[in-house]
Design an enzyme around this catalytic site. Structure first.
Site, PDB file in Angstrom:
ATOM      1  N   ASP A   1     120.666  91.727  27.895  1.00 38.31           N
ATOM      2  CA  ASP A   1     120.922  91.755  26.442  1.00 38.31           C
ATOM      3  C   ASP A   1     120.973  93.209  25.954  1.00 38.31           C
ATOM      4  O   ASP A   1     120.163  93.623  25.150  1.00 38.31           O
ATOM      5  CB  ASP A   1     119.849  90.967  25.685  1.00 38.31           C
ATOM      6  CG  ASP A   1     118.439  91.507  25.889  1.00 38.31           C
ATOM      7  OD1 ASP A   1     118.201  92.198  26.910  1.00 38.31           O
ATOM      8  OD2 ASP A   1     117.578  91.270  25.021  1.00 38.31           O
TER       9      ASP A   1
ATOM     10  N   ASP B   1     118.505  98.013  29.203  1.00 35.27           N
ATOM     11  CA  ASP B   1     119.430  97.176  29.988  1.00 35.27           C
ATOM     12  C   ASP B   1     120.614  98.008  30.468  1.00 35.27           C
ATOM     13  O   ASP B   1     121.054  97.883  31.612  1.00 35.27           O
ATOM     14  CB  ASP B   1     119.990  96.019  29.155  1.00 35.27           C
ATOM     15  CG  ASP B   1     118.946  95.173  28.483  1.00 35.27           C
ATOM     16  OD1 ASP B   1     118.695  94.053  28.943  1.00 35.27           O
ATOM     17  OD2 ASP B   1     118.389  95.626  27.475  1.00 35.27           O
TER      18      ASP B   1
ATOM     19  N   ASN C   1     118.044  91.496  22.306  1.00 36.29           N
ATOM     20  CA  ASN C   1     117.918  92.712  21.507  1.00 36.29           C
ATOM     21  C   ASN C   1     118.863  92.702  20.313  1.00 36.29           C
ATOM     22  O   ASN C   1     118.566  93.288  19.275  1.00 36.29           O
ATOM     23  CB  ASN C   1     118.207  93.949  22.372  1.00 36.29           C
ATOM     24  CG  ASN C   1     117.109  94.228  23.369  1.00 36.29           C
ATOM     25  OD1 ASN C   1     115.936  94.056  23.077  1.00 36.29           O
ATOM     26  ND2 ASN C   1     117.494  94.660  24.568  1.00 36.29           N
TER      27      ASN C   1
ATOM     28  N   THR D   1     117.101  90.814  32.568  1.00 36.89           N
ATOM     29  CA  THR D   1     116.386  91.826  31.791  1.00 36.89           C
ATOM     30  C   THR D   1     116.347  91.467  30.312  1.00 36.89           C
ATOM     31  O   THR D   1     116.076  92.316  29.470  1.00 36.89           O
ATOM     32  CB  THR D   1     117.038  93.212  31.982  1.00 36.89           C
ATOM     33  OG1 THR D   1     118.397  93.158  31.539  1.00 36.89           O
ATOM     34  CG2 THR D   1     116.982  93.645  33.440  1.00 36.89           C
TER      35      THR D   1
ATOM     36  N   PHE E   1     108.490  90.283  24.338  1.00 32.76           N
ATOM     37  CA  PHE E   1     109.705  89.890  23.634  1.00 32.76           C
ATOM     38  C   PHE E   1     110.586  88.935  24.428  1.00 32.76           C
ATOM     39  O   PHE E   1     111.008  87.888  23.921  1.00 32.76           O
ATOM     40  CB  PHE E   1     110.507  91.135  23.236  1.00 32.76           C
ATOM     41  CG  PHE E   1     111.792  90.833  22.524  1.00 32.76           C
ATOM     42  CD1 PHE E   1     111.817  90.674  21.147  1.00 32.76           C
ATOM     43  CD2 PHE E   1     112.986  90.684  23.231  1.00 32.76           C
ATOM     44  CE1 PHE E   1     113.005  90.380  20.488  1.00 32.76           C
ATOM     45  CE2 PHE E   1     114.170  90.389  22.582  1.00 32.76           C
ATOM     46  CZ  PHE E   1     114.184  90.244  21.202  1.00 32.76           C
ATOM     47  N   ASN E   2     110.944  89.291  25.678  1.00 33.09           N
ATOM     48  CA  ASN E   2     111.900  88.480  26.428  1.00 33.09           C
ATOM     49  C   ASN E   2     111.404  87.057  26.665  1.00 33.09           C
ATOM     50  O   ASN E   2     112.188  86.106  26.644  1.00 33.09           O
ATOM     51  CB  ASN E   2     112.216  89.128  27.781  1.00 33.09           C
ATOM     52  CG  ASN E   2     113.122  90.333  27.651  1.00 33.09           C
ATOM     53  OD1 ASN E   2     113.765  90.540  26.633  1.00 33.09           O
ATOM     54  ND2 ASN E   2     113.154  91.153  28.692  1.00 33.09           N
TER      55      ASN E   2
ATOM     56  N   GLN F   1     111.682 104.792  18.985  1.00 37.83           N
ATOM     57  CA  GLN F   1     110.352 104.384  19.456  1.00 37.83           C
ATOM     58  C   GLN F   1     109.256 105.176  18.727  1.00 37.83           C
ATOM     59  O   GLN F   1     108.205 104.630  18.396  1.00 37.83           O
ATOM     60  CB  GLN F   1     110.238 104.595  20.966  1.00 37.83           C
ATOM     61  CG  GLN F   1     111.120 103.687  21.803  1.00 37.83           C
ATOM     62  CD  GLN F   1     110.574 102.277  21.955  1.00 37.83           C
ATOM     63  OE1 GLN F   1     109.448 101.991  21.607  1.00 37.83           O
ATOM     64  NE2 GLN F   1     111.397 101.384  22.498  1.00 37.83           N
TER      65      GLN F   1
ATOM     66  N   HIS G   1     111.912  99.859  30.076  1.00 31.34           N
ATOM     67  CA  HIS G   1     111.451  98.609  30.685  1.00 31.34           C
ATOM     68  C   HIS G   1     112.375  98.100  31.801  1.00 31.34           C
ATOM     69  O   HIS G   1     111.961  97.902  32.939  1.00 31.34           O
ATOM     70  CB  HIS G   1     111.334  97.515  29.618  1.00 31.34           C
ATOM     71  CG  HIS G   1     110.501  97.861  28.445  1.00 31.34           C
ATOM     72  ND1 HIS G   1     109.124  97.913  28.495  1.00 31.34           N
ATOM     73  CD2 HIS G   1     110.835  98.164  27.162  1.00 31.34           C
ATOM     74  CE1 HIS G   1     108.636  98.225  27.295  1.00 31.34           C
ATOM     75  NE2 HIS G   1     109.663  98.385  26.481  1.00 31.34           N
ATOM     76  N   ASP G   2     113.635  97.859  31.448  1.00 28.68           N
ATOM     77  CA  ASP G   2     114.521  97.079  32.307  1.00 28.68           C
ATOM     78  C   ASP G   2     114.903  97.751  33.626  1.00 28.68           C
ATOM     79  O   ASP G   2     115.061  97.068  34.648  1.00 28.68           O
ATOM     80  CB  ASP G   2     115.781  96.684  31.535  1.00 28.68           C
ATOM     81  CG  ASP G   2     115.472  95.796  30.338  1.00 28.68           C
ATOM     82  OD1 ASP G   2     114.410  95.136  30.368  1.00 28.68           O
ATOM     83  OD2 ASP G   2     116.270  95.764  29.395  1.00 28.68           O
TER      84      ASP G   2
END
Length: 311
Positions: A10, A15, A39, A125, A166-167, A228, A240-241
Site C-alpha cells: 500500500d 513500501d 496508507n 507490507t 496499523f496493517n 514523522q 518498516h516495510d
C-alpha cells in the site's frame, strides 16, 4: 537460487523502498505487485506503485486490489506521515505505465494455482485483505505458498491503539485468515521496524550514490522524516516495510524467535493485536517467526547495496 515473490503493498514511502530493493536484487524474481487500501486509498496506492516502477525502470506488472477491508472498516488513511498522495515528496513525470486489467485477488489465485507447491513467497507490507480474500476464494493456493514474509503486528505496543499495529488493525479479520492458514509467517513487527530509523545522516549517505534510485530515496525520505518529526517528534523515520526484503537478502540482519501467534478479533480494547506466545505458554503450533531484534548497521548496508545496483 532466485526466489519467486509477489509484493502485496500500500505504497507508502517504506513500501516504495521495499519495491526498490526487491525489484533490482538478483535474488528475486518479482512476478507482480498487488496493491491494497491502507496508507492511502486503493487508487492512490496503485498510482504510487506504478510511479515507482516507471521511475526505476522496473518491468513489473501492477494489479489493483481490495478497496475496503473484509468485514470491519479500518482506520483512516495515513496522511499524517505519507501525505495526501500517500507518497509525498518526489515529483514524478507523467505516468504512462498502466495497471493490469485483472483484479489483484484474481491475479494471486491464477498465479499461485499455476505454481508448484511451496514455490512462491508472498511479501505483504500492507493490510492482508488481498491475500485473505484469495485464500477464501481458492483455498488450494495455500499449498503453493513457500512462506510469507510480512510487515505488521507487534509483540509489545501498537501504533494505532495501544494494542494494535496499523496493517493488522486495518483488516484484522484478514490477518486472522492468513495467520491461521498453516503457512509459516515471518513477522517484521514494530518491535524491530521502529529501530530501522532513517536519520538525516542516512539520507546524506544514500544521496552520494547519485543515481535514479538514490534520488527517489532521498526525495521520499526528506518528506518522510519531516512528517514523522511533526507527528511523533522523532528525529528519524522508521523504515518498516524494507525489513521484509532485507531479511530475505540477509537473514543475519535480524534475530528471530519462533512462536505461536493469534490475531485478536473479538476484543474492543485489543482488536487487531498480534498475541505472540514468545514464552511458549501454550503447546500450539509455532506458526510465526517473530523478529525481536535488528542489526541496524547491516540493515542500512543492505539498503545501500540495493540502491547501488541501479544505473
Amino acid at each position: 537460487m532466485v526466489r519467486k515473490v509477489i509484493i502485496d503493498c500500500d505504497p507508502g514511502h517504506d513500501d516504495a523502498t521495499a519495491i526498490m530493493m526487491a525489484g533490482i536484487h538478483p535474488d528475486f524474481d518479482v512476478l507482480g505487485i498487488t496493491t491494497v487500501k491502507g496508507n492511502q486509498t486503493i487508487e492512490k496506492t496503485t498510482t504510487n506503485a506504478l510511479n515507482v516502477c516507471q521511475w526505476l525502470g522496473l518491468d513489473i506488472p501492477v494489479y489493483e486490489g481490495m478497496s475496503e477491508p473484509m468485514v470491519i472498516a479500518g482506520p483512516p488513511t495515513e496522511e499524517r506521515v505519507h501525505g495526501q498522495s500517500g507518497l509525498d515528496g518526489p515529483h514524478f513525470p507523467s505516468l504512462t505505465k498502466k495497471k493490469e486489467s485483472m483484479h489483484a485477488v484474481q491475479y494471486l489465485i491464477q498465479t499461485l494455482m499455476q505454481a508448484d507447491d511451496h514455490e512462491i513467497t508472498l511479501i505483504p507490507t500492507g493490510p492482508l485483505t488481498n491475500i485473505a480474500m484469495a485464500m477464501r476464494l481458492e483455498p488450494r493456493i495455500i499449498s503453493k505458498v513457500k512462506e510469507i514474509i510480512m510487515m505488521g503486528g507487534s509483540y509489545e505496543n501498537g501504533n494505532v491503539t495501544p494494542a494494535a499495529e496499523f496493517n493488522i488493525y486495518a483488516d484484522a479479520e484478514a490477518a486472522y485468515v492468513v495467520f491461521n492458514s498453516g503457512i509459516h509467517i515471518t513477522m517484521m513487527g514494530l518491535d524491530v521496524t521502529r529501530k530501522a530509523l532513517c536519520f538525516p545522516s542516512v539520507v546524506d549517505r544514500m544521496e552520494k550514490i547519485n543515481n535514479k534510485a538514490s534520488k527517489l530515496f532521498v526525495d521520499m525520505m526528506r518528506f518522510f522524516i519531516k512528517a514523522q518529526h511533526e507527528t511523533y517528534g522523532w528525529e528519524g523515520a522508521p523504515l518498516h516495510d524494507p525489513c521484509t526484503v532485507a531479511y530475505l537478502i540477509n537473514p543475519d540482519v535480524f534475530k528471530i524467535k519462533e512462536c505461536h501467534t493469534d490475531i485478536e478479533i473479538r476484543s474492543e480494547q485489543s482488536y487487531g493485536r498480534t498475541n505472540c506466545d514468545l514464552f511458549n505458554l501454550t503447546d500450539k503450533v509455532k506458526n510465526t517467526g517473530v523478529a525481536i531484534d535488528i542489526n541496524t548497521e547491516k540493515f542500512w548496508d543492505t539498503v545501500e547495496q540495493c540502491l547501488k545496483m541501479y544505473d
